[in-house]
Design an enzyme around this catalytic site. Structure first.
Site, PDB file in Angstrom:
ATOM      1  N   LYS A 162      43.408  30.806 -33.201  1.00  0.00           N
ATOM      2  CA  LYS A 162      44.393  31.775 -32.718  1.00  0.00           C
ATOM      3  C   LYS A 162      44.044  33.111 -33.337  1.00  0.00           C
ATOM      4  O   LYS A 162      43.364  33.175 -34.361  1.00  0.00           O
ATOM      5  CB  LYS A 162      45.811  31.367 -33.149  1.00  0.00           C
ATOM      6  CG  LYS A 162      46.889  31.868 -32.219  1.00  0.00           C
ATOM      7  CD  LYS A 162      46.971  31.035 -30.951  1.00  0.00           C
ATOM      8  CE  LYS A 162      48.064  31.505 -30.024  1.00  0.00           C
ATOM      9  NZ  LYS A 162      48.301  30.521 -28.957  1.00  0.00           N
TER      10      LYS A 162
HETATM   11  P1  NAD Z   1      54.764  36.923 -23.202  1.00  0.00           P
HETATM   12  O1  NAD Z   1      54.611  38.039 -24.161  1.00  0.00           O
HETATM   13  O2  NAD Z   1      54.129  37.013 -21.869  1.00  0.00           O
HETATM   14  O3  NAD Z   1      56.303  36.586 -22.993  1.00  0.00           O
HETATM   15  C1  NAD Z   1      57.183  36.414 -24.062  1.00  0.00           C
HETATM   16  C2  NAD Z   1      58.576  36.481 -23.488  1.00  0.00           C
HETATM   17  O4  NAD Z   1      59.512  36.203 -24.517  1.00  0.00           O
HETATM   18  C3  NAD Z   1      58.933  37.876 -22.957  1.00  0.00           C
HETATM   19  O5  NAD Z   1      59.640  37.727 -21.745  1.00  0.00           O
HETATM   20  C4  NAD Z   1      59.842  38.443 -24.030  1.00  0.00           C
HETATM   21  O6  NAD Z   1      60.754  39.389 -23.531  1.00  0.00           O
HETATM   22  C5  NAD Z   1      60.533  37.171 -24.468  1.00  0.00           C
HETATM   23  N1  NAD Z   1      61.184  37.292 -25.759  1.00  0.00           N
HETATM   24  C6  NAD Z   1      60.693  37.797 -26.911  1.00  0.00           C
HETATM   25  N2  NAD Z   1      61.641  37.759 -27.864  1.00  0.00           N
HETATM   26  C7  NAD Z   1      62.736  37.193 -27.289  1.00  0.00           C
HETATM   27  C8  NAD Z   1      64.029  36.885 -27.748  1.00  0.00           C
HETATM   28  N3  NAD Z   1      64.395  37.130 -28.996  1.00  0.00           N
HETATM   29  N4  NAD Z   1      64.902  36.319 -26.887  1.00  0.00           N
HETATM   30  C9  NAD Z   1      64.544  36.052 -25.611  1.00  0.00           C
HETATM   31  N5  NAD Z   1      63.339  36.329 -25.124  1.00  0.00           N
HETATM   32  C10 NAD Z   1      62.442  36.899 -25.956  1.00  0.00           C
HETATM   33  O7  NAD Z   1      54.237  35.619 -23.991  1.00  0.00           O
HETATM   34  P2  NAD Z   1      53.791  34.228 -23.363  1.00  0.00           P
HETATM   35  O8  NAD Z   1      52.321  34.254 -23.202  1.00  0.00           O
HETATM   36  O9  NAD Z   1      54.674  33.873 -22.224  1.00  0.00           O
HETATM   37  O10 NAD Z   1      54.067  33.255 -24.586  1.00  0.00           O
HETATM   38  C11 NAD Z   1      55.368  32.712 -24.838  1.00  0.00           C
HETATM   39  C12 NAD Z   1      55.204  31.487 -25.717  1.00  0.00           C
HETATM   40  O11 NAD Z   1      54.381  30.526 -25.045  1.00  0.00           O
HETATM   41  C13 NAD Z   1      54.513  31.733 -27.054  1.00  0.00           C
HETATM   42  O12 NAD Z   1      55.023  30.847 -28.005  1.00  0.00           O
HETATM   43  C14 NAD Z   1      53.062  31.388 -26.758  1.00  0.00           C
HETATM   44  O13 NAD Z   1      52.335  31.068 -27.924  1.00  0.00           O
HETATM   45  C15 NAD Z   1      53.263  30.192 -25.855  1.00  0.00           C
HETATM   46  N6  NAD Z   1      52.132  29.854 -24.996  1.00  0.00           N
HETATM   47  C16 NAD Z   1      51.591  30.758 -24.159  1.00  0.00           C
HETATM   48  C17 NAD Z   1      50.539  30.373 -23.324  1.00  0.00           C
HETATM   49  C18 NAD Z   1      49.939  31.295 -22.304  1.00  0.00           C
HETATM   50  O14 NAD Z   1      49.146  30.824 -21.475  1.00  0.00           O
HETATM   51  N7  NAD Z   1      50.252  32.560 -22.284  1.00  0.00           N
HETATM   52  C19 NAD Z   1      50.033  29.065 -23.385  1.00  0.00           C
HETATM   53  C20 NAD Z   1      50.631  28.160 -24.253  1.00  0.00           C
HETATM   54  C21 NAD Z   1      51.680  28.568 -25.051  1.00  0.00           C
END
Ligand code: NAD
Length: 473
Positions: A162
């Site tokens: 990561k």
């Molecule tokens: P992103 O930045 O695209 O989205 C994050 C979302 O969370 C945003 O909508 C943001 O507004 C929201 N958010 C942040 N703080 C918040 C709060 N306090 N209350 C409510 N909403 C809040 O990120 P992402 O890529 O969607 O990742 C989200 C999670 O999924 C992370 O834990 C990441 O590690 C995990 N993840 C992502 C992927 C991927 O393909 N992008 C794959 C596996 C896991």
């Protein structure tokens, strides 16, 4: 012409809450993160002794404590050899970089970035890059460890890694983010490459970020290197289906949990979703498409609720146009604590770590808790959820759809042969459902919860690879 570097550091050093522990690296240059770690840090003692900090540290320290507690439980379940246990408990390789970026106002600001490769016994390191104000080395260590287990659980031939930069992309212009990304990619080039370590999008990054990294590395090499990242736009070698892959995987695992554990079909169920980014938006939209009534969604700016169900495609357009869901016509406001306590069939957590804790786990009324995010539930919340009959679909299984299709993207880049959405989706479905079946089977056979079962399967596979490879030299 370059503008002069002018002093911007506030009196006393740190300039904002996002800049925890900020310090001046050189006169007139603002340092945007914790500063004291050596450029290549040896595993800190904190890694070996996490328990003392559990629940009381920074979000990153708490995430690391959670990851280590989950690993320790799996190691105990497997009666893991002590040498293998120590090997798998500590990150294999850590890089901390500090680098200057010129901001739009002419000032230069120094950012701190990280890349941690937790384990590479099963293949090249794989894992996302996060741009977030609270990203620190401990958080990246935790996320890298979870990636090792996730790749092993869904049987893709990668290790876990990561990375991230401590920054607030929401407060930066696209030009500043591009400059930061290109410089960070350059700093990471000692580690990343199609055979060694392959980044992908995570919180605060997206397909465009990956395009800039791929272009930067390609400029330095003198030829296109599409396989250095996954999650790129399809136009430059990305895979069909990657943008929605994590959300699609979340939906497949929810469908299985609903069918196998509760005996209910997905269509007609109700859901609430925290987070409306890469993962949350795709999950909400695909649930909506599958006939689920999505009644509430929150993001960092607030949330929306509608008893009859939200129009998710409309909210997506609203988000693209206005950057927020808040105030969408026909909806009522909702905050996270209300969303967590809604009487729905499925609660999807798709934002950040540490959302459901011992303090609020008892309020969860959903029948299925799907961890689209990494580490959204703390270890002390797990027994409470279990006792209340909440079926938890653990993160390393629930959100593994992204890395499955990242693997397919990497293979397509190596072969320069691209597959149709139908082929990609079929392979994603098969890979994640195979892992789901293994997890439920192990949970039932051993009388343990699905998280413990998932970790046991994954740690066993990595331990086997580690033992087979033996000690070098
Ligand atoms: P992103 O930045 O695209 O989205 C994050 C979302 O969370 C945003 O909508 C943001 O507004 C929201 N958010 C942040 N703080 C918040 C709060 N306090 N209350 C409510 N909403 C809040 O990120 P992402 O890529 O969607 O990742 C989200 C999670 O999924 C992370 O834990 C990441 O590690 C995990 N993840 C992502 C992927 C991927 O393909 N992008 C794959 C596996 C896991």
């Amino acid at each position: 012409m370059n503008k002069p570097i002018t002093p911007v550091l506030a009196a006393g050093g740190a300039t904002a809450t996002a800049e925890r522990g900020a310090a001046t690296a050189m006169p007139g240059i603002r340092v945007a993160s914790s500063a004291a770690a050596p450029a290549v840090a040896a595993p800190a003692p904190a890694v070996a002794a996490p328990a003392a900090r559990a629940g009381h540290g920074s979000p990153g320290a708490d995430a690391l404590a959670a990851a280590l507690a989950q690993f320790d439980a799996a190691a105990d379940d497997l009666d893991l050899d002590e040498g293998v246990r120590q090997t798998l408990r500590a990150p294999h390789r850590e890089l901390t970089v500090r680098f200057p970026v010129r901001l739009d106002d002419g000032h230069v600001r120094v950012f701190t970035g990280y890349r941690v490769q937790h384990n590479v016994a099963r293949g090249p390191a794989k894992g996302g890059l996060r741009y977030h104000p609270s990203t620190d080395l401990d958080e990246v260590r935790a996320l890298a460890m979870w990636m090792t287990w996730k790749c092993a659980l869904v049987n893709v031939p990668f290790g876990g890694a990561k990375g991230g930069v401590t920054c607030d992309p929401r407060a930066m212009s696209p030009r500043e983010i591009e400059a930061l990304t290109r410089r960070f990619a350059t700093e990471l080039e000692v580690l990343i490459g199609p055979d060694s370590d392959i980044p992908a999008p995570d919180v605060g990054t997206n397909a465009q970020t990956m395009a800039w990294i791929m272009d930067t590395v390609s400029m330095h090499r003198g030829y296109s290197v599409p396989g250095v990242v996954t999650g790129k736009p399809v136009a430059i070698g990305g895979s069909n289906g990657r943008a929605d892959a994590t959300g699609q995987g979340v939906v497949y695992t929810i469908e299985e949990a609903a069918g196998r554990r509760l005996g209910i079909p997905l269509a007609g169920a109700t859901a609430a979703v925290q987070g409306f980014g890469n993962v949350g938006e795709a999950t909400a939209r695909l649930l909506h498409q599958a006939g689920v009534r999505v009644v509430a969604i929150t993001d960092i700016g607030g949330g929306v609720y509608r008893e009859e169900g939200l129009d998710v495609p409309f909210l997506r357009r609203l988000m693209q146009e206005r950057g927020t869901l808040v105030g969408a016509p026909g909806t009522e406001p909702v905050d996270n604590e209300h969303l967590f306590g809604l009487d729905v069939d499925v609660l999807v957590l798709a934002a950040l770590e540490g959302q459901i804790t011992a303090a609020n786990a008892g309020k969860v009324r959903a029948r299925i808790l799907a961890e689209g995010a990494n580490g959204p539930t703390t270890p002390d919340a797990d027994p409470i959820l279990h006792d209340n009959g909440v079926v938890v679909v653990p993160d390393i299984l629930c959100n593994a759809g992204g890395v499955i299709v990242s693997y397919l993207e990497w293979v397509q880049n190596r072969e320069s042969l691209f597959w149709t959405p139908k082929i990609i989706n079929g392979r994603l479905r098969e890979a994640i459902l195979t892992a789901v079946a293994a997890v439920w089977e192990r949970a039932d056979a051993n009388g343990i919860d699905p998280r413990r079962a998932a970790h046991a399967i994954a740690v066993q596979r990595v331990a086997e690879a580690t033992a087979l490879r033996g000690l070098y030299p």
